[in-house]
Design a protein around this motif. Structure first.
Motif, PDB file in Angstrom:
ATOM      1  N   LEU A  34      -3.711 -21.952 -11.846  1.00  0.00           N
ATOM      2  CA  LEU A  34      -2.801 -21.634 -11.022  1.00  0.00           C
ATOM      3  C   LEU A  34      -1.922 -20.307 -11.360  1.00  0.00           C
ATOM      4  O   LEU A  34      -1.366 -19.737 -10.438  1.00  0.00           O
ATOM      5  CB  LEU A  34      -1.576 -22.757 -11.252  1.00  0.00           C
ATOM      6  N   THR A  35      -1.692 -20.054 -12.490  1.00  0.00           N
ATOM      7  CA  THR A  35      -0.979 -18.931 -12.882  1.00  0.00           C
ATOM      8  C   THR A  35      -1.924 -17.613 -12.632  1.00  0.00           C
ATOM      9  O   THR A  35      -1.128 -16.749 -12.089  1.00  0.00           O
ATOM     10  CB  THR A  35      -0.749 -18.904 -14.442  1.00  0.00           C
ATOM     11  N   VAL A  36      -3.189 -17.494 -12.921  1.00  0.00           N
ATOM     12  CA  VAL A  36      -3.882 -16.310 -12.449  1.00  0.00           C
ATOM     13  C   VAL A  36      -3.952 -16.406 -11.146  1.00  0.00           C
ATOM     14  O   VAL A  36      -3.742 -15.180 -10.425  1.00  0.00           O
ATOM     15  CB  VAL A  36      -5.358 -16.537 -12.935  1.00  0.00           C
ATOM     16  N   THR A  37      -4.215 -17.277 -10.170  1.00  0.00           N
ATOM     17  CA  THR A  37      -4.108 -17.317  -8.943  1.00  0.00           C
ATOM     18  C   THR A  37      -2.705 -16.742  -8.074  1.00  0.00           C
ATOM     19  O   THR A  37      -2.892 -15.716  -7.534  1.00  0.00           O
ATOM     20  CB  THR A  37      -4.300 -18.686  -8.228  1.00  0.00           C
ATOM     21  N   THR A  38      -1.670 -17.011  -8.820  1.00  0.00           N
ATOM     22  CA  THR A  38      -0.273 -16.754  -8.235  1.00  0.00           C
ATOM     23  C   THR A  38      -0.099 -15.292  -8.620  1.00  0.00           C
ATOM     24  O   THR A  38       0.467 -14.636  -7.813  1.00  0.00           O
ATOM     25  CB  THR A  38       0.701 -17.494  -8.846  1.00  0.00           C
ATOM     26  N   THR A  39      -0.479 -15.019  -9.959  1.00  0.00           N
ATOM     27  CA  THR A  39      -0.245 -13.598 -10.262  1.00  0.00           C
ATOM     28  C   THR A  39      -1.050 -12.702  -9.552  1.00  0.00           C
ATOM     29  O   THR A  39      -0.543 -11.642  -9.165  1.00  0.00           O
ATOM     30  CB  THR A  39      -0.657 -13.362 -11.845  1.00  0.00           C
ATOM     31  N   VAL A  40      -2.252 -12.819  -9.352  1.00  0.00           N
ATOM     32  CA  VAL A  40      -3.060 -11.910  -8.853  1.00  0.00           C
ATOM     33  C   VAL A  40      -2.555 -11.682  -7.118  1.00  0.00           C
ATOM     34  O   VAL A  40      -2.518 -10.658  -6.558  1.00  0.00           O
ATOM     35  CB  VAL A  40      -4.677 -12.333  -8.929  1.00  0.00           C
ATOM     36  N   TYR A  41      -2.269 -12.813  -6.534  1.00  0.00           N
ATOM     37  CA  TYR A  41      -1.853 -12.651  -5.124  1.00  0.00           C
ATOM     38  C   TYR A  41      -0.598 -11.968  -5.130  1.00  0.00           C
ATOM     39  O   TYR A  41      -0.215 -11.117  -4.255  1.00  0.00           O
ATOM     40  CB  TYR A  41      -1.504 -14.205  -4.841  1.00  0.00           C
ATOM     41  N   LEU A  42       0.427 -12.079  -5.986  1.00  0.00           N
ATOM     42  CA  LEU A  42       1.678 -11.652  -5.969  1.00  0.00           C
ATOM     43  C   LEU A  42       1.516  -9.831  -6.326  1.00  0.00           C
ATOM     44  O   LEU A  42       2.249  -9.262  -5.768  1.00  0.00           O
ATOM     45  CB  LEU A  42       2.660 -12.166  -6.965  1.00  0.00           C
ATOM     46  N   ARG A  43       0.501  -9.722  -7.022  1.00  0.00           N
ATOM     47  CA  ARG A  43       0.244  -8.178  -7.244  1.00  0.00           C
ATOM     48  C   ARG A  43      -0.425  -7.517  -6.014  1.00  0.00           C
ATOM     49  O   ARG A  43      -0.319  -6.180  -5.858  1.00  0.00           O
ATOM     50  CB  ARG A  43      -0.637  -8.008  -8.573  1.00  0.00           C
ATOM     51  N   LEU A  44      -1.396  -8.302  -5.299  1.00  0.00           N
ATOM     52  CA  LEU A  44      -2.153  -7.679  -4.255  1.00  0.00           C
ATOM     53  C   LEU A  44      -1.386  -7.721  -3.007  1.00  0.00           C
ATOM     54  O   LEU A  44      -1.575  -7.161  -2.088  1.00  0.00           O
ATOM     55  CB  LEU A  44      -3.320  -8.587  -3.952  1.00  0.00           C
ATOM     56  N   LYS A  45      -0.270  -8.576  -2.861  1.00  0.00           N
ATOM     57  CA  LYS A  45       0.507  -8.814  -1.700  1.00  0.00           C
ATOM     58  C   LYS A  45       0.992  -7.539  -1.250  1.00  0.00           C
ATOM     59  O   LYS A  45       1.895  -6.923  -2.015  1.00  0.00           O
ATOM     60  CB  LYS A  45       1.505  -9.822  -1.640  1.00  0.00           C
ATOM     61  N   PRO A  46       1.150  -6.876  -0.025  1.00  0.00           N
ATOM     62  CA  PRO A  46       1.677  -5.676   0.358  1.00  0.00           C
ATOM     63  C   PRO A  46       3.349  -5.902   0.281  1.00  0.00           C
ATOM     64  O   PRO A  46       3.969  -6.923   0.718  1.00  0.00           O
ATOM     65  CB  PRO A  46       1.145  -5.514   1.638  1.00  0.00           C
ATOM     66  N   ARG A  47       4.014  -4.988  -0.294  1.00  0.00           N
ATOM     67  CA  ARG A  47       5.286  -4.780  -0.397  1.00  0.00           C
ATOM     68  C   ARG A  47       6.068  -4.362   0.928  1.00  0.00           C
ATOM     69  O   ARG A  47       5.543  -3.546   1.472  1.00  0.00           O
ATOM     70  CB  ARG A  47       5.791  -3.935  -1.369  1.00  0.00           C
ATOM     71  N   ASN A  48       7.137  -4.938   1.381  1.00  0.00           N
ATOM     72  CA  ASN A  48       7.763  -4.348   2.281  1.00  0.00           C
ATOM     73  C   ASN A  48       8.653  -3.193   2.139  1.00  0.00           C
ATOM     74  O   ASN A  48       9.492  -3.451   1.239  1.00  0.00           O
ATOM     75  CB  ASN A  48       8.534  -5.434   3.045  1.00  0.00           C
ATOM     76  N   GLY A  49       8.611  -2.144   2.757  1.00  0.00           N
ATOM     77  CA  GLY A  49       9.644  -0.963   2.434  1.00  0.00           C
ATOM     78  C   GLY A  49       8.992  -0.008   1.300  1.00  0.00           C
ATOM     79  O   GLY A  49       8.835   0.435   0.417  1.00  0.00           O
TER      80      GLY A  49
END
Length: 69
Positions: A54-69
């Motif tokens: 869960l920790t690795v999945t969440t961390t990787v997703y949040l780092r890959l997710k495109p930022r708005n702005g």
């Protein structure tokens, strides 16, 4: 044209978490060969695997997710 959705990022994050949990399980199996696992130790190992995934999945997703702005 910007890509929307995040399905690719979610899939990559899922695979990253799966890889991390698999490597952790292999390490735990190696330790299990040297130490006789008790039921409490087995339960702790399952909780640890779930937490790592869960920790690795969440961390990787949040780092890959495109930022708005």
């Amino acid at each position: 044209m910007a890509r929307r959705g995040g399905e690719l990022e979610a899939f990559i994050a899922f695979l990253g978490g799966l890889l991390a949990a698999g490597l952790t399980a292999l390490a735990m199996a190696g330790v299990g060969l040297a130490v006789r696992p008790t039921p409490a130790l087995k339960a702790a190992a399952m909780v640890t695997l779930g937490t790592v995934w869960l920790t690795v999945t969440t961390t990787v997703y949040l780092r890959l997710k495109p930022r708005n702005g």
